[in-house]
Scaffold this active site. Structure first.
Site, PDB file in Angstrom:
ATOM      1  N   CYS A 131      23.535  42.736  17.518  1.00 46.30           N
ATOM      2  CA  CYS A 131      23.498  43.440  18.401  1.00 46.30           C
ATOM      3  C   CYS A 131      23.845  44.645  16.877  1.00 46.30           C
ATOM      4  CB  CYS A 131      24.844  43.653  19.282  1.00 46.30           C
ATOM      5  SG  CYS A 131      26.282  44.420  18.456  1.00 46.30           S
ATOM      6  N   ALA A 152      40.349  37.709  44.505  1.00 46.33           N
ATOM      7  CA  ALA A 152      40.905  37.503  44.079  1.00 46.33           C
ATOM      8  C   ALA A 152      40.646  36.704  42.857  1.00 46.33           C
ATOM      9  CB  ALA A 152      42.230  37.136  45.286  1.00 46.33           C
ATOM     10  N   ASP A 211      36.334  51.004  43.689  1.00 46.01           N
ATOM     11  CA  ASP A 211      37.472  50.190  44.352  1.00 46.01           C
ATOM     12  C   ASP A 211      38.559  51.230  44.967  1.00 46.01           C
ATOM     13  OD1 ASP A 211      38.740  47.825  45.190  1.00 46.01           O
ATOM     14  OD2 ASP A 211      38.980  46.920  42.932  1.00 46.01           O
ATOM     15  N   ASP A 252      41.226  45.548  50.744  1.00 48.34           N
ATOM     16  CA  ASP A 252      41.338  44.205  51.597  1.00 48.34           C
ATOM     17  C   ASP A 252      42.791  43.962  50.836  1.00 48.34           C
ATOM     18  OD1 ASP A 252      39.958  44.857  48.931  1.00 48.34           O
ATOM     19  OD2 ASP A 252      40.195  42.449  48.742  1.00 48.34           O
TER      20      ASP A 252
END
Ligand code: GUN
Ligand code: ZN
Length: 500
Positions: free
Chosen positions: A280, A195, A92, A127
């Site tokens: 798990c 977003a 990112d 962005d």
């Protein structure tokens, strides 16, 4: 857009795909979940992610670039060696920090170049993540800035690195659709819906569904779609059904830090758990008391491991469901875990006609498991096809299937589908299994089907022979359809017949 994504299977908007990541030299099966790595705060060693089932991870190039040591190490060794992960790595850009803190110390050209230089496999421009409910004007202005960022990224030499083209637009669905169309028109590669984190944090799953559905309308079906910041396994099935192919989870680690234990039905606090509802490795080998007794970082690590396991287990469940044509049933069961999830599913169903288009014509048996099943894309499609049928002069619509010589033609009627020609009795979806004790929604849907058939055949005289349908459904049957209650007839005859 490069030719990097191939869809193998579909169910509603969900798909099993293959995403080719050329720089990493790997092909990732989607839907995929990328654990988020915060290079300053590593809870689980990235080198072990493949043991959980991860094929790709995501980290933040802005955090790396902002720290002298990390920056030098990443530039020197490359990201893969630095993190000890040889799968695909997405990075990112700092947009999220921009949204949080109002400013960042980079721009698209600078950060894309850095992502390329540290060996990222999929980079991201800067962005502008416009928050939900922003004014239309500010959403439009910021969308313009995002579009400029995409244009800058498009013009750069990034080698084999793929580049994200985030879709913004706040909660204005027409802006989302236009932004998606614009992004799809660039030669960028992966399409994150941006977003949505504030929506998800506030459990606004219905708004999330509307936003994703809008973005999907603007994107071609061959576009790989990432739901940026969506890491709770409770919503994977819904997001996949909406057409999202990539997810990222920071939640597995952030939740663990606060002793929060994820389940597919929501989040629990470790303090409230007497029995781990999970099989798990962590939950089979430790009791909640044992985990509570551990000091950090051991406790946090175990919780993060469980959170990651439960997330990947749900992702596998989603993939299995898509392959078996059972995604809608999985979404329906997840919709039962939280009222807002139900809102999200109902918002998805508002777009059933949109998702009908990608739904396979035939799948494994349709299971009716709630009133919402009556609005599934398959029911929608059946109704959309009914007007194509040319009916004879006198037609009996028969719920019992029993015929009568008084009619030229018999159609079977089965809620929620409504009428169908007997020749289609063994075809999907009318072979669906429905409970004996149906809800009003099923009858109402069947009535909509009858209306679709009757409206397209105005010269036919229709009679509906039904088993005591609720008044609300009968009121939705066109007035010119004659009604005949089989149950009333049976009661008159001492209850020994089935209306024949
Ligand atoms: N992480 C979560 N949401 C977003 C977003 O909208 N844009 C970027 N770049 N990163 C994100
Ligand atoms: Zn567990």
């Amino acid at each position: 857009m490069r030719d990097i994504f191939e869809i193998r299977r579909q169910d509603a908007g969900g798909r099993i795909g293959e995403l080719r990541v050329p720089r990493a030299g790997v092909t990732v099966e989607t839907p995929t979940l990328m654990p988020v790595v915060n290079p300053n705060l590593i809870t689980i060693e990235p080198s072990t992610f493949t043991e959980f089932g991860a094929e790709m991870l995501i980290t933040n190039s802005y955090i790396i670039k902002s720290d002298d040591d990390l920056r030098e190490e990443a530039l020197e060794k490359g990201l893969h060696e630095m993190l000890g992960f040889d799968g695909a790595i997405m990075t990112d850009s700092g947009s999220f920090q921009l949204a949080e803190y109002g400013e960042i110390d980079t721009d698209t050209e600078d950060i894309i170049e850095f992502q390329r230089d540290i060996g990222s496999d999929i980079g991201t421009p800067v962005d502008i993540p416009t928050p939900p409910d922003a004014s239309r004007e500010s959403a439009e202005i910021q969308l313009g800035e995002t579009e400029e960022a995409l244009a800058l990224a498009e013009g750069m030499d990034v080698g084999e690195m793929l580049v994200n083209a985030p879709v913004q637009g706040s909660t204005h669905v027409d802006l989302r659709e236009a932004a998606a169309e614009h992004a799809y028109g660039t030669d960028l590669d992966v399409f994150p819906v941006g977003a949505v984190v504030p929506l998800l944090n506030d459990y606004r799953y219905a708004d999330m569904a509307d936003v994703v559905a809008a973005a999907k309308r603007g994107l071609g079906s061959d576009a790989p779609v990432h739901l940026f910041g969506a890491g709770h396994p409770m919503m994977f099935a819904l997001a996949a059904a909406l057409g999202c192919d990539l997810f990222d989870s920071a939640a597995y680690a952030i939740y663990a830090r606060d002793d929060r234990y994820m389940t597919v039905r929501g989040t629990e606090h470790l303090a409230d758990i007497d029995h781990f509802p999970c099989s798990c490795a962590v939950c089979s080998e430790h009791s909640p008391d044992e985990v509570r007794a551990l000091a950090d970082p051991a406790r946090e690590e175990l919780l993060a491991e469980h959170n990651l396991h439960v997330s990947f287990a749900e992702l596998r469940r989603v993939k299995h469901a898509i392959k078996r044509g059972r995604l809608m049933e999985l979404v329906e069961s997840r919709a039962r875990s939280h009222p807002e999830m139900l809102d999200g599913y109902r918002a998805f169903l508002d777009h059933a006609d949109q998702y009908e288009r990608s739904d396979p014509a035939s799948k494994d048996t349709f299971f009716y498991v709630s009133g919402e099943s009556a609005r599934r894309p398959e029911v929608e499609r059946h109704h959309a096809r009914l007007p194509r049928l040319d009916t004879a002069d006198e037609v009996l619509l028969s719920e019992s299937g029993a015929g009568s010589d008084d009619f030229d033609e018999i159609y079977r009627v089965k809620p929620p589908f409504g009428p169908y020609p007997t020749a289609l009795a063994t075809t999907y979806p009318v072979t669906g299994e429905v409970p004996d004790r149906l809800d009003d929604e099923a009858y109402a849907a069947a009535a909509r089907g009858i209306a679709a058939l009757a409206d397209a055949n105005p010269d036919t005289d229709f009679t509906l022979a039904h088993y005591d349908w609720p008044d609300t459904a009968l009121a939705a049957v066109p007035e010119r359809v004659e009604l005949y209650d089989i149950d009333a007839d049976r009661d008159d005859n001492g209850g020994d017949g089935d209306g024949e």
